[in-house]
Every structure is written in C-alpha cells, then in structure tokens.
Design a protein around this motif. Structure first.
Motif, PDB file in Angstrom:
ATOM      1  N   MET A  26       0.831  -1.196   0.000  1.00 30.32           N
ATOM      2  CA  MET A  26       0.000   0.000   0.000  1.00 30.32           C
ATOM      3  C   MET A  26       0.869   1.251   0.000  1.00 30.32           C
ATOM      4  O   MET A  26       1.882   1.318   0.674  1.00 30.32           O
ATOM      5  CB  MET A  26      -0.876   0.033   1.259  1.00 30.32           C
ATOM      6  CG  MET A  26      -1.670   1.332   1.373  1.00 30.32           C
ATOM      7  SD  MET A  26      -2.611   1.508   2.902  1.00 30.32           S
ATOM      8  CE  MET A  26      -1.336   1.914   4.081  1.00 30.32           C
TER       9      MET A  26
ATOM     10  N   TRP B 118       0.511   4.755   1.258  1.00 31.42           N
ATOM     11  CA  TRP B 118      -0.366   5.582   2.101  1.00 31.42           C
ATOM     12  C   TRP B 118      -0.462   6.988   1.518  1.00 31.42           C
ATOM     13  O   TRP B 118       0.506   7.508   0.956  1.00 31.42           O
ATOM     14  CB  TRP B 118       0.161   5.581   3.545  1.00 31.42           C
ATOM     15  CG  TRP B 118      -0.629   6.494   4.445  1.00 31.42           C
ATOM     16  CD1 TRP B 118      -0.165   7.579   5.115  1.00 31.42           C
ATOM     17  CD2 TRP B 118      -2.027   6.391   4.758  1.00 31.42           C
ATOM     18  NE1 TRP B 118      -1.195   8.161   5.824  1.00 31.42           N
ATOM     19  CE2 TRP B 118      -2.338   7.452   5.617  1.00 31.42           C
ATOM     20  CE3 TRP B 118      -3.046   5.498   4.378  1.00 31.42           C
ATOM     21  CZ2 TRP B 118      -3.628   7.668   6.122  1.00 31.42           C
ATOM     22  CZ3 TRP B 118      -4.329   5.725   4.879  1.00 31.42           C
ATOM     23  CH2 TRP B 118      -4.612   6.784   5.737  1.00 31.42           C
TER      24      TRP B 118
ATOM     25  N   ARG C 116      -2.686  13.132  14.658  1.00 33.89           N
ATOM     26  CA  ARG C 116      -1.696  12.626  13.711  1.00 33.89           C
ATOM     27  C   ARG C 116      -0.607  13.684  13.661  1.00 33.89           C
ATOM     28  O   ARG C 116      -0.910  14.876  13.710  1.00 33.89           O
ATOM     29  CB  ARG C 116      -2.270  12.431  12.310  1.00 33.89           C
ATOM     30  CG  ARG C 116      -3.507  11.551  12.255  1.00 33.89           C
ATOM     31  CD  ARG C 116      -3.981  11.379  10.831  1.00 33.89           C
ATOM     32  NE  ARG C 116      -3.005  10.687  10.020  1.00 33.89           N
ATOM     33  CZ  ARG C 116      -3.017   9.371   9.791  1.00 33.89           C
ATOM     34  NH1 ARG C 116      -3.965   8.616  10.298  1.00 33.89           N
ATOM     35  NH2 ARG C 116      -2.094   8.815   9.051  1.00 33.89           N
TER      36      ARG C 116
ATOM     37  N   GLN D 166      -5.610  -3.032  11.883  1.00 36.40           N
ATOM     38  CA  GLN D 166      -4.982  -2.862  10.574  1.00 36.40           C
ATOM     39  C   GLN D 166      -4.372  -4.222  10.235  1.00 36.40           C
ATOM     40  O   GLN D 166      -3.691  -4.810  11.076  1.00 36.40           O
ATOM     41  CB  GLN D 166      -3.909  -1.784  10.670  1.00 36.40           C
ATOM     42  CG  GLN D 166      -3.425  -1.272   9.329  1.00 36.40           C
ATOM     43  CD  GLN D 166      -2.328  -0.236   9.494  1.00 36.40           C
ATOM     44  OE1 GLN D 166      -1.605  -0.250  10.492  1.00 36.40           O
ATOM     45  NE2 GLN D 166      -2.198   0.656   8.525  1.00 36.40           N
TER      46      GLN D 166
ATOM     47  N   TRP E  75      -7.977  -2.449   6.606  1.00 40.70           N
ATOM     48  CA  TRP E  75      -8.503  -2.306   7.958  1.00 40.70           C
ATOM     49  C   TRP E  75      -9.606  -3.347   8.100  1.00 40.70           C
ATOM     50  O   TRP E  75     -10.347  -3.600   7.135  1.00 40.70           O
ATOM     51  CB  TRP E  75      -9.032  -0.902   8.206  1.00 40.70           C
ATOM     52  CG  TRP E  75      -7.914   0.088   8.385  1.00 40.70           C
ATOM     53  CD1 TRP E  75      -7.324   0.821   7.393  1.00 40.70           C
ATOM     54  CD2 TRP E  75      -7.234   0.421   9.599  1.00 40.70           C
ATOM     55  NE1 TRP E  75      -6.323   1.598   7.931  1.00 40.70           N
ATOM     56  CE2 TRP E  75      -6.252   1.383   9.280  1.00 40.70           C
ATOM     57  CE3 TRP E  75      -7.367   0.015  10.937  1.00 40.70           C
ATOM     58  CZ2 TRP E  75      -5.400   1.943  10.246  1.00 40.70           C
ATOM     59  CZ3 TRP E  75      -6.529   0.571  11.891  1.00 40.70           C
ATOM     60  CH2 TRP E  75      -5.547   1.519  11.545  1.00 40.70           C
TER      61      TRP E  75
ATOM     62  N   GLU F  24      -4.317   4.713  16.247  1.00 44.07           N
ATOM     63  CA  GLU F  24      -4.785   6.004  15.751  1.00 44.07           C
ATOM     64  C   GLU F  24      -6.226   6.280  16.150  1.00 44.07           C
ATOM     65  O   GLU F  24      -6.958   5.370  16.552  1.00 44.07           O
ATOM     66  CB  GLU F  24      -4.686   6.027  14.214  1.00 44.07           C
ATOM     67  CG  GLU F  24      -3.263   5.887  13.702  1.00 44.07           C
ATOM     68  CD  GLU F  24      -3.191   5.764  12.190  1.00 44.07           C
ATOM     69  OE1 GLU F  24      -4.232   5.526  11.540  1.00 44.07           O
ATOM     70  OE2 GLU F  24      -2.078   5.922  11.656  1.00 44.07           O
TER      71      GLU F  24
ATOM     72  N   HIS G  14      -9.716   4.946   5.158  1.00 45.27           N
ATOM     73  CA  HIS G  14      -9.898   3.768   6.020  1.00 45.27           C
ATOM     74  C   HIS G  14     -11.136   2.973   5.610  1.00 45.27           C
ATOM     75  O   HIS G  14     -11.103   1.742   5.548  1.00 45.27           O
ATOM     76  CB  HIS G  14      -9.971   4.177   7.496  1.00 45.27           C
ATOM     77  CG  HIS G  14      -8.648   4.603   8.057  1.00 45.27           C
ATOM     78  ND1 HIS G  14      -8.488   5.059   9.334  1.00 45.27           N
ATOM     79  CD2 HIS G  14      -7.414   4.640   7.486  1.00 45.27           C
ATOM     80  CE1 HIS G  14      -7.206   5.360   9.540  1.00 45.27           C
ATOM     81  NE2 HIS G  14      -6.538   5.119   8.426  1.00 45.27           N
TER      82      HIS G  14
ATOM     83  N   LEU H 197     -10.424   1.031   2.694  1.00 43.95           N
ATOM     84  CA  LEU H 197      -9.621  -0.164   2.993  1.00 43.95           C
ATOM     85  C   LEU H 197     -10.402  -1.171   3.835  1.00 43.95           C
ATOM     86  O   LEU H 197      -9.818  -2.111   4.374  1.00 43.95           O
ATOM     87  CB  LEU H 197      -8.330   0.250   3.713  1.00 43.95           C
ATOM     88  CG  LEU H 197      -7.353   1.076   2.853  1.00 43.95           C
ATOM     89  CD1 LEU H 197      -6.260   1.710   3.714  1.00 43.95           C
ATOM     90  CD2 LEU H 197      -6.716   0.220   1.753  1.00 43.95           C
TER      91      LEU H 197
HETATM   92  O1  LIG Z   1      -4.221   3.490   7.213  1.00 41.84           O
HETATM   93  C1  LIG Z   1      -3.150   4.020   7.480  1.00 41.84           C
HETATM   94  O2  LIG Z   1      -1.955   3.657   6.952  1.00 41.84           O
HETATM   95  C2  LIG Z   1      -0.958   4.542   7.461  1.00 41.84           C
HETATM   96  C3  LIG Z   1       0.142   3.777   8.127  1.00 41.84           C
HETATM   97  O3  LIG Z   1      -0.397   2.952   9.119  1.00 41.84           O
HETATM   98  C4  LIG Z   1       0.875   2.906   7.145  1.00 41.84           C
HETATM   99  O4  LIG Z   1       1.605   3.674   6.263  1.00 41.84           O
HETATM  100  C5  LIG Z   1      -1.682   5.406   8.372  1.00 41.84           C
HETATM  101  O5  LIG Z   1      -1.131   6.331   9.100  1.00 41.84           O
HETATM  102  C6  LIG Z   1      -2.974   5.108   8.353  1.00 41.84           C
HETATM  103  O6  LIG Z   1      -3.913   5.728   9.045  1.00 41.84           O
END
Ligand SMILES: O=C1O[C@H]([C@@H](O)CO)C(O)=C1O
Length: 552
Positions: free
Chosen positions: A161, A163, A286, A354, A363, A444, A513, A516
């Motif tokens: 992936m 991101w 974040r 995740q 997810w 998160e 999310h 995913l």
């Molecule tokens: O879904 C996600 O992927 C990234 C990280 O977990 C992988 O790069 C991130 O911050 C998310 O919220």
C-alpha cells in the motif's frame, strides 16, 4: 412544512481550493456544493444528475436518519445503485429535526475529490431554538490533497500500500492557502505572507460581525482524514449542539472536531472592535504536516483586509489525547433529551485492526475487511435475492485473547460482505475497540459514523473492554449523536435502538480507512421497507430481477 425542490448537476471542474489548481467534484458549478437550507419537517425533493463522464455517483445526507426512506441514504452498494453517468436520480426525504448537517459523496473516494456541502435545518415555522443569538455563520471543514482521488485510490489498493500521507491543506468552506500563509509573520517557518485581494478562489472565508452581539457558529467536518481543533482567537465558545442534538451548554477555548462531527457554538463579540481575529483549525491525533486553516473574524466597521494583530490562537499538542478526552467527556445531553434504554438486547464488540490480505494493507473489523457487493443490500435483502452477499453474519466478537496493546501475531484477515442482522426495535450496544496498528506503538483515532440512527455515547475506556466496564456506562445524560471517536488503545461504547427499517452503514469516517474495509453493515426490519424506487435497485442481481419480472 414545505416540499423544497432542488436540481443538481454533479461534474468535475478546475478549481484552486488552496491556490494550486486541481480538479474538484462540483455541484451546479459550485465548490463546496450549494448549502441546503430547510426547516424541520420539510421534504427535500432533489433531482441529482450525474454529469461525471465515466463514473457513478451517490450523495449521503449525513445526520439525516432517513426514517421511512432508507433508499435515499445515498450509500453506493448499500442503499442504492450508483447513479450512472447521464442519469438523474430523485432523492426525496424528510428533514425531521433542526440541526447542523452536511452531505457528501459516498462512493469510492468522491468525498476526497470535494463532493460535499452543508445542510442546515432550522426549527419548524413558529418554533424557537433553545438558545438565543443575533446572527449565525456556517463553516464546513475539509482537507485537501494535490494528488487526485483516483490516484489515491490506486495508491491505497496497491501492494505494498502507498499511504496517502497528510493533506496539503485544510479548508474552511473550501478555502485554504498552500503557497502562502496569512500568519507567516507569526510563524518561524519559511512560509511567505499571502498577498490576497479577497476575490481569489482560495481567499479566506470572512465572518463579518458587529460588536457586542452573540453569534451562532455552525461547524461540520467533512475531512477525509484530519481530526481538527478549532479556535477563535480571544473568544470563548459555548457548545450548544452536537450532530443535530442539543447538548448541555459548556464553555471552552477551542473544540475538537472529528470527521463526521457537527457542532453549534455560541460566541460573544466582546473584544476590541478595532481589530480582527483569527479563526483557526489545526490537526490533532496525527503528527501534523499540514499548516493550520484560517478564516477571519471581521469586526465591523474594521476592514476585513486588516490582519489580526495577535498571533493565531494556541492549540493543544497534536498528541495530547488527555485534552481531547476531557473535551469528549464534557459533551452531555441537554436535560429533556431522548434517554437511552437502561438495558440492552445484544452487545457487539467491534475490534478495529490494521491487517493484511495477501500482502495488501487493509482495515478489518473482527478480522473481516468490508468488501461491498455489486448488488446493493437494501434491494437484495428486501427481495430475498440469493448470493448477493456473504450469507454468514460477521462475528460479534474479535478473536479471543487478542492483545489490543500489541501488533497482532497473525496480522492476516479476510474480505467479507456479511451483514449484522438486528432484531427490529431491539437495543444494541456496540463497543468499538481500538488496538495497535500493524506497526508497534501505533494506534490512531477513528471517528465512527452510524447511518439511519443516532446513538448514545455511553462510555469511553482505556485498553481492552471488559464486560464489567458496562457497569460504569453513563445511562443518565449521554450525548445522542451519529459519530463517536475511538482514541488510541481505547474503546468507546454506544447504544442505539434498531428502529429504522433499512440497511445502514456503520464505519470509520476517515475515507481512506473505509476504502480499505473499515466498516460494517447493519440491517433491521427490511421487510417493512416500502416504496423502494426501481432506480435504486436497477443494477446487479436486483436489476436482473426487475428485467425478469418485466418491470423494466
Ligand atoms: O491506514 C493508514 O496507513 C498509514 C500507516 O499505518 C501505514 O503507512 C496510516 O497512518 C494510516 O492511518
């Protein structure tokens, strides 16, 4: 009550939300889309024509419960078939309760592409709000990437992936500044001072106020990713509404707002009228790589072009979760609000993890990553069409003994399209259980949004939820909402009554999310659903059914 007729055309257009030109999904040539204004009890009659040349579209009316009209909820694969290019679909539904709402795309990542706008419902004619104010403003918050949403979708669905990273800009009513900062002179970054005339597409939103008045500020967040903290420099805010429900008023310097949330706050223009003030939104939860968004609180008769002389208001550190939890805990229902049932019929624990599926990052909820079917659930369940989705219900619990504080020993999960079938009129508790992500020491924030209902947010806790924690649920004055956040390594408990016939998404409102797989589907009383329009089911297996029955 009135029927309000609207005609919308959805199409791509060039736009500079933050000073850098890109493409947005516009409605009737506007970005964000037009603000809908109605009164409680009105019916919206909205003809939506899809002018995107090569993709379908749907619009979700966020916070509107769609009582009796589940087919109008605007969720592709769930409540309706995506509207094909060139087609017109009629959304007809009642806005039954005053409040601050918004609408947005609910297909692929069209919300990230800018498909959103405000939906404001005033109290019914002749009724009064529960608080007084002299004027009001409305702010829709969003985040913006320079990479287009289609490329983002491909990035997220790649192996490994890629991101999407943090947004380039935060927008207030579709306006942000990427190439410059209005507050450059206060910052120690290399940002250059904006030179704006005010007519630019990315010029800040201006709130023009008179001194010594009380204003209502409506705020909703349609962000794809960012959790935000919003403040008005030198002014306090009194929170009075959350997600279309009254809350017990409380006063704060700033508020946290997660994607999917809406609030009303009151503020008093009690500061020196020879100055202007910042309204700012900063990233929470974040590590921020995005500068704050600014709007200007402009005290008349001062010119709007005079920048505030004080620095932007302080905001909490992005990872000060105690601060955010303290804010969440202040939100309580106004006395007289709907009360939760004191007992529940079913308790579902949703473990948020995740995971990987064949090396693709996903997810998953209780180890199932939501994969939406090609035939929308509402039609396939109503008409008993077989093989439209996984017949097996997804699990009510995560794997036993799962350690939420650590990465999973086996991080693999599977795709699923199963539905949680809820007994009509039953009371359902859902425990949203957060956990460690794939990487060690990472967990998160996820704001979860429920369609078709409000829920009572009855508790928050740290670590793993245990049945005994239910004894501490707040069943006295929990806020009634449609979105609730889970904090890192924590859990959040919500309770709702499954009293709205239909099929309803419940998902993380962070759009990548959800893309995913971070969501589940609830269904209740679907046999009671009436008046499903053919246009909502004319695809997939229900489309074949229509052809066989000769209704087409
Ligand atoms: O879904 C996600 O992927 C990234 C990280 O977990 C992988 O790069 C991130 O911050 C998310 O919220």
């Amino acid at each position: 009550a009135k029927v309000r007729h609207l005609k919308w055309e959805v199409e791509y257009m060039h736009w500079s939300p933050d000073g850098q030109e890109g493409v947005v999904i516009a409605i009737n040539g506007q970005f964000p889309g037009p603000t809908i204004r109605a009164r409680a009890g009105d019916t919206l009659h909205l003809q939506l024509t899809n002018k995107l040349h090569t993709e379908g579209v749907v619009i979700h009316w966020h916070g509107i419960r769609q009582i009796g009209t589940p087919w109008a909820d605007g969720t592709a694969s769930i409540s309706q078939c995506a509207i094909n290019p060139g087609e017109t679909f009629l959304y007809r539904f009642k806005v039954d309760r005053a409040g601050t709402y918004f609408y947005h795309g609910h297909y692929g990542m069209q919300r990230s592409a800018g498909l959103y706008g405000s939906l404001i419902v005033d109290v019914a004619e002749g009724e009064k709000e529960k608080f007084e104010y002299d004027g009001e403003f409305n702010i829709l918050l969003s985040d913006w990437w320079h990479k287009g949403s289609h490329e983002q979708e491909v990035d997220l669905s790649s192996k490994p992936m890629r991101w999407i990273g943090e947004p380039q800009s935060l927008l207030v009513n579709g306006r942000g500044q990427f190439n410059c900062s209005m507050a450059a002179h206060f910052s120690n970054s290399s940002a250059v001072q904006c030179k704006l005339r005010g007519s630019e597409q990315y010029a800040p939103y201006i709130l023009k106020v008179h001194p010594n008045k009380t204003y209502r500020l409506r705020i909703a967040s349609s962000t794809a990713l960012a959790s935000l903290n919003l403040a008005i420099g030198n002014h306090k805010m009194r929170v009075v509404e959350a997600d279309g429900n009254y809350v017990k008023p409380f006063t704060v310097d700033n508020i946290d707002i997660y994607s999917g949330d809406s609030y009303s706050v009151l503020f008093r223009t009690d500061q020196s009228s020879s100055q202007n003030y910042w309204l700012s939104a900063t990233v929470r939860g974040r590590e921020p790589h995005t500068p704050p968004a600014f709007a200007i609180l402009n005290y008349l008769p001062t010119s709007a072009s005079i920048l505030p002389i004080s620095p932007p208001p302080p905001s909490p550190r992005w990872d000060d979760y105690a601060y955010s939890k303290a804010f969440s805990n202040k939100i309580r229902a106004l006395p007289g609000s709907p009360k939760p049932p004191q007992t529940h019929n079913r308790r579902i624990v949703l473990l948020n993890t995740q995971t990987y599926i064949n090396g693709y990052t996903k997810w998953s909820i209780n180890n199932v990553s939501l994969s939406l079917p090609s035939t929308p659930y509402l039609g396939s369940i109503k008409y008993g069409v077989g093989n439209a989705f996984d017949a097996r219900s997804p699990p009510d619990r995560g794997p036993p003994g799962y350690d939420v504080m650590r990465p999973a020993p086996n991080p693999n999960s599977t795709y699923g399209s199963g539905v949680y079938m809820l007994k009509f009129n039953s009371t359902v508790d859902v425990i949203l259980q957060n956990a460690n992500a794939l990487k060690e020491n990472v967990s998160e924030i996820h704001p979860w949004h429920l369609h078709g209902h409000d829920f009572w947010v009855v508790g928050y806790g740290e670590g793993e939820f245990r049945e005994r924690d239910a004894a501490r649920f707040n069943l006295r004055d929990p806020p009634f909402r449609n979105t609730a956040v889970i904090y890192p390594y924590g859990w959040t408990a919500v309770r709702f009554v499954a009293d709205n016939p239909g099929v309803w998404a419940f998902h993380c409102h962070i759009e990548p999310h959800l893309h995913l797989g971070m969501g589940v589907v609830f269904a209740e009383g679907v046999d009671l659903v009436q008046g499903l329009p053919n246009a909502a089911i004319a695809c997939g297996l229900t489309g074949e059914m229509l052809i066989k029955n000769g209704t087409h």
